[in-house]
Design an enzyme around this catalytic site. Structure first.
Site, PDB file in Angstrom:
ATOM      1  N   LYS A 278       4.391  61.256 -33.903  1.00 15.25           N
ATOM      2  CA  LYS A 278       3.299  61.113 -32.936  1.00 15.25           C
ATOM      3  C   LYS A 278       3.168  59.651 -32.508  1.00 15.25           C
ATOM      4  O   LYS A 278       3.631  58.749 -33.204  1.00 15.25           O
ATOM      5  CB  LYS A 278       1.974  61.567 -33.576  1.00 15.25           C
ATOM      6  CG  LYS A 278       1.863  63.065 -33.789  1.00 15.25           C
ATOM      7  CD  LYS A 278       0.494  63.424 -34.333  1.00 15.25           C
ATOM      8  CE  LYS A 278       0.355  64.921 -34.594  1.00 15.25           C
ATOM      9  NZ  LYS A 278       0.384  65.737 -33.371  1.00 15.25           N
ATOM     10  N   ARG A 352       2.173  76.177 -37.177  1.00 14.83           N
ATOM     11  CA  ARG A 352       2.636  77.562 -37.054  1.00 14.83           C
ATOM     12  C   ARG A 352       3.692  77.884 -38.108  1.00 14.83           C
ATOM     13  O   ARG A 352       3.805  79.035 -38.540  1.00 14.83           O
ATOM     14  CB  ARG A 352       3.162  77.807 -35.636  1.00 14.83           C
ATOM     15  CG  ARG A 352       4.240  76.845 -35.241  1.00 14.83           C
ATOM     16  CD  ARG A 352       4.386  76.671 -33.737  1.00 14.83           C
ATOM     17  NE  ARG A 352       3.321  75.849 -33.153  1.00 14.83           N
ATOM     18  CZ  ARG A 352       3.217  75.586 -31.860  1.00 14.83           C
ATOM     19  NH1 ARG A 352       4.086  76.073 -30.997  1.00 14.83           N
ATOM     20  NH2 ARG A 352       2.242  74.836 -31.414  1.00 14.83           N
TER      21      ARG A 352
HETATM   22  N1  BES Z   1      -2.145  69.014 -35.463  1.00 19.92           N
HETATM   23  C1  BES Z   1      -1.580  69.065 -34.163  1.00 19.92           C
HETATM   24  C2  BES Z   1      -2.556  69.539 -33.097  1.00 19.92           C
HETATM   25  C3  BES Z   1      -3.785  68.689 -32.850  1.00 19.92           C
HETATM   26  C4  BES Z   1      -3.861  67.903 -31.722  1.00 19.92           C
HETATM   27  C5  BES Z   1      -4.876  68.755 -33.675  1.00 19.92           C
HETATM   28  C6  BES Z   1      -4.986  67.148 -31.462  1.00 19.92           C
HETATM   29  C7  BES Z   1      -6.007  68.005 -33.425  1.00 19.92           C
HETATM   30  C8  BES Z   1      -6.076  67.222 -32.319  1.00 19.92           C
HETATM   31  C9  BES Z   1      -0.375  69.994 -34.162  1.00 19.92           C
HETATM   32  O1  BES Z   1       0.340  70.046 -35.347  1.00 19.92           O
HETATM   33  C10 BES Z   1       0.573  69.517 -33.126  1.00 19.92           C
HETATM   34  O2  BES Z   1       1.067  68.438 -33.285  1.00 19.92           O
HETATM   35  N2  BES Z   1       0.785  70.326 -32.101  1.00 19.92           N
HETATM   36  C11 BES Z   1       1.668  69.978 -31.055  1.00 19.92           C
HETATM   37  C12 BES Z   1       2.550  71.178 -30.749  1.00 19.92           C
HETATM   38  C13 BES Z   1       3.674  70.890 -29.798  1.00 19.92           C
HETATM   39  C14 BES Z   1       4.676  69.963 -30.423  1.00 19.92           C
HETATM   40  C15 BES Z   1       4.319  72.201 -29.412  1.00 19.92           C
HETATM   41  C16 BES Z   1       0.841  69.603 -29.836  1.00 19.92           C
HETATM   42  O3  BES Z   1      -0.203  70.229 -29.602  1.00 19.92           O
HETATM   43  O4  BES Z   1       1.212  68.657 -29.156  1.00 19.92           O
HETATM   44 MN    MN Z   2       1.815  68.535 -35.504  1.00 21.65          MN
END
Ligand code: BES
Ligand code: MN
Ligand code: ZN
Length: 501
Positions: A278, A352
Site C-alpha cells: 500500500k 477474501r
Molecule cells: N483492508 C483493505 C480494505 C480497506 C480499505 C479497509 C480502506 C479500510 C479502509 C483490503 O484488504 C484491501 O486492501 N482491498 C483492496 C482490494 C483490491 C486490491 C482488489 C482495495 O480495496 O483496494
Molecule cells: Mn488489503
C-alpha cells in the site's frame, strides 16, 4: 460509569446536574421539563423565549441553579423535531449530554429518559437508547497516555416519576449497558496499535471473552491450520513473522440444535498490502483491518450475556499481511481448505482469502447459516462513504433479517446486488478463480469471491471498511474505532433465536 435507576421527582434529585429535554419549537414545556421550569421560576421558558434554547437535536444548554433547587445545574437537552425523533436521536442526545457534563467536571447526574413521554417511545427502548448513547459516547482510548484527562462522569441516575415504569426502564438500561460494553470492547481491540494487537494477542482477547462468558474456545495454531489445508490463510500469513491463529468460539444456547449461526470476522491485525504494498496514506490506518474479527469476538460476549436460544459459532482467521521475504507473490496459486484453487492477482486482496478458508471451515462444521464482517474493500468507502455498511448475500431472507437487525441497532446498512455476470471479472487462466475482479464493482466482486465458498449455505457479507472507523466525533462515535457492527450481530442472534430455524 455506573447507571442506576431511581423513582422520584427529578427536581429534587441529589446530583451535580439534572437533565431534562425539549423538542424543537416547543415554547411552553410540560412534563419533567415543565416542572423543572416552574421550580426555576420560569428560567427555562425565559431562555426559550430569548432564543438561546431552541431544542435542536443535540443542543445542550447548561443552566446554573444558584441555590434555587437542590441540583447545582439543570441541563436542557434538545431532541430535535418531534416527528423525526427515533431511538438513534435518543442515543445521540444522551452522548452529547454526557460528554458535555464530563467536560465541565460533573461527576454525577440524574436524567429522565429521552423520548418516552410525548416522544412516543416505550420506556424500555428509551432507557436502552439512553444507556447505549451514554456509554458509547463517553468512550475514550487513553491507555497509552501517561497522564489521563482527569475528568470522569462517574454516575448516571435515571429518574422516573412513575414507579410502575421502573422495571421496564431497568430492563432497557441493562440491555443498553450490555450492548454498549460490547461495542466499547470492540473499539478497544481495534484502537490497539498493531504492534500490540497481533494475531496471538487477538486470540488472547477472545479467550478472555470466552472465559468470562462461559463459552468454549479453540485457538488453532499454524500446524493445525496446515493440517486443515487452509492454503489461502497460510499464503497471506507467510509474509509475516507473527504466527497466524484461527480463533473458534462456541456459544451454546440451543438444544443441540437446528438453530445455528456462524459469525465470521476478518482478523487482519495489520494490512501492509503485502508485496503489492500500500501507499503510506493507504497503510496508515491498517491496524483497523481486524475490525470484523473484533466485532465478532465482542458480539459473542454480549450474546453469551443475553443467552438467546441459538448456537453461535465465531470463526476469526487472524494474521498480518506483510511483505517479508517469504511473502506470497502475485501469480502464486493457493489451494483452499475445500480444494478450490485461487490465483493471487493482488496480494492486497487478502481479506477474501482468509475468509474463504474460514467459510470452508464453517461448512466443515456443518454450519448452514453464516454472516461475515470484514473491512474488505476501499470501493465500499467510495460507494457509501462512512454512512452505511454494504450488505451482500445469497439468501434474501437472511439479508432481510440482517438489515432489520442493523436498523434496530442504529448500524446503518445498504444492500448491494450480486450477479453471476460478475464472475467473468475474476476468472483465472491458471486456477479456479483469481482473488480480484478489477476496478469495476470492486465491493461486489470481493463479496462474490467470498461467496464462492458458501457451498450451499445461507451467507451474508458485511463490508464495514467505511463504517469501522470515524474520522471525527459523530454523535456517540468518538474519533477512532466505532464498534460497528457489534450491535447488529447481537441483535441478529437474538432475532434468529426467536424465529423458527
Ligand atoms: N483492508 C483493505 C480494505 C480497506 C480499505 C479497509 C480502506 C479500510 C479502509 C483490503 O484488504 C484491501 O486492501 N482491498 C483492496 C482490494 C483490491 C486490491 C482488489 C482495495 O480495496 O483496494
Ligand atoms: Mn488489503
Ligand atoms: Zn485488508
Amino acid at each position: 460509569m455506573n447507571i442506576e435507576i431511581e423513582t422520584g421527582n427529578i427536581t429534587e434529585a441529589d446530583a451535580g446536574a439534572v437533565v431534562v429535554n425539549l423538542f424543537e419549537g416547543v415554547t411552553a414545556p410540560g412534563g419533567a421539563t415543565g416542572a423543572t421550569d416552574s421550580a426555576l421560576g420560569g428560567g427555562i421558558s425565559a431562555l426559550i423565549a430569548d432564543g438561546e434554547i431552541r431544542g435542536k437535536l443535540g443542543e445542550v444548554t447548561v443552566i446554573h441553579t444558584l441555590g434555587r433547587i437542590k441540583p447545582a445545574r439543570v441541563v436542557v437537552a434538545g431532541l430535535g423535531k418531534q416527528a423525526e425523533f427515533d431511538p438513534e436521536s435518543a442515543r445521540r442526545v444522551s452522548a452529547a449530554v454526557c460528554r458535555r457534563l464530563r467536560s465541565i467536571g460533573v461527576k454525577d447526574t440524574a436524567t429522565i429518559v429521552h423520548g418516552a413521554g410525548i416522544g412516543g417511545m416505550e420506556p424500555r427502548g428509551a432507557a436502552q437508547a439512553l444507556a447505549e448513547g451514554a456509554l458509547m459516547g463517553l468512550y475514550r482510548f487513553d491507555k497509552y497516555k501517561s497522564s489521563d484527562e482527569g475528568r470522569e462522569l462517574e454516575t448516571l441516575r435515571i429518574v422516573e416519576f412513575d414507579a410502575s415504569k421502573a422495571p421496564a426502564i431497568q430492563a432497557g438500561a441493562d440491555t443498553g449497558i450490555c450492548l454498549a460494553n460490547a461495542v466499547n470492547l470492540c473499539r478497544d481491540m481495534v484502537n490497539e496499535p498493531a504492534n500490540h494487537m497481533t494475531p496471538t494477542r487477538l486470540a488472547e482477547a477472545a479467550l478472555e471473552v470466552a472465559l468470562s462468558g462461559g463459552m468454549e474456545i479453540e485457538v488453532l495454531d499454524k500446524p493445525a491450520i496446515e493440517e486443515l489445508g487452509m492454503g489461502a490463510l497460510l499464503g497471506v500469513a507467510q509474509g509475516s513473522d507473527e504466527p497466524p491463529k484461527l480463533i473458534v468460539m462456541r456459544y451454546r444456547g440451543g438444544s443441540g440444535s437446528a438453530k445455528e449461526l456462524g459469525l465470521l470476522g476478518k482478523g487482519i491485525t495489520f494490512d501492509s498490502g503485502g508485496l503489492d504494498l500500500k501507499t503510506a496514506s493507504g497503510m496508515r490506518l491498517m491496524k483497523t483491518d481486524m475490525s470484523g474479527g473484533a466485532a465478532v469476538i465482542a458480539a459473542m460476549g454480549a450474546i453469551a450475556a443475553i443467552n438467546p436460544r441459538i448456537d453461535v459459532t465465531a470463526i476469526i482467521p487472524a494474521t498480518e499481511n506483510m511483505p517479508g521475504s517469504k511473502a506470497q507473490r502475485p501469480g502464486d496459486v493457493v489451494t483452499t481448505m475445500s480444494g478450490k484453487t485461487i490465483e493471487i492477482d493482488n496480494t492486497d486482496a487478502e481479506g477474501r482469502l482468509v475468509l474463504a478458508d474460514a467459510l470452508c471451515y464453517a461448512r466443515s462444521l456443518g454450519i448452514e447459516r453464516v454472516v461475515d464482517a470484514a473491512t474488505l474493500t476501499g470501493a465500499i468507502v467510495t460507494s457509501l462513504g462512512k454512512r452505511r455498511m454494504g450488505v451482500f448475500g445469497n439468501d434474501q431472507g437472511l439479508i432481510d433479517q440482517v438489515m432489520a437487525s442493523a436498523e434496530d441497532a442504529g448500524d446503518r446498512a445498504w444492500q448491494f446486488p450480486m450477479d453471476d455476470a460478475y464472475k467473468r471479472q475474476y476468472k483465472s487462466e491458471v486456477a479456479d478463480i483469481k482473488n480480484t475482479g478489477g476496478r469495476d464493482a470492486g465491493s461486489i466482486t470481493g463479496a462474490q469471491i467470498i461467496g464462492e465458498f458458501a457451498d450451499g449455505a445461507s451467507w451474508v457479507h458485511l463490508d464495514i471498511a467505511g463504517v469501522a472507523r470515524a474520522e471525527s466525533l459523530d454523535g456517540y462515535n468518538p474519533k477512532g474505532a466505532t464498534g460497528a457492527p457489534v450491535r447488529t450481530l447481537v441483535n441478529l442472534a437474538v432475532m434468529l433465536a426467536g424465529t423458527p430455524a
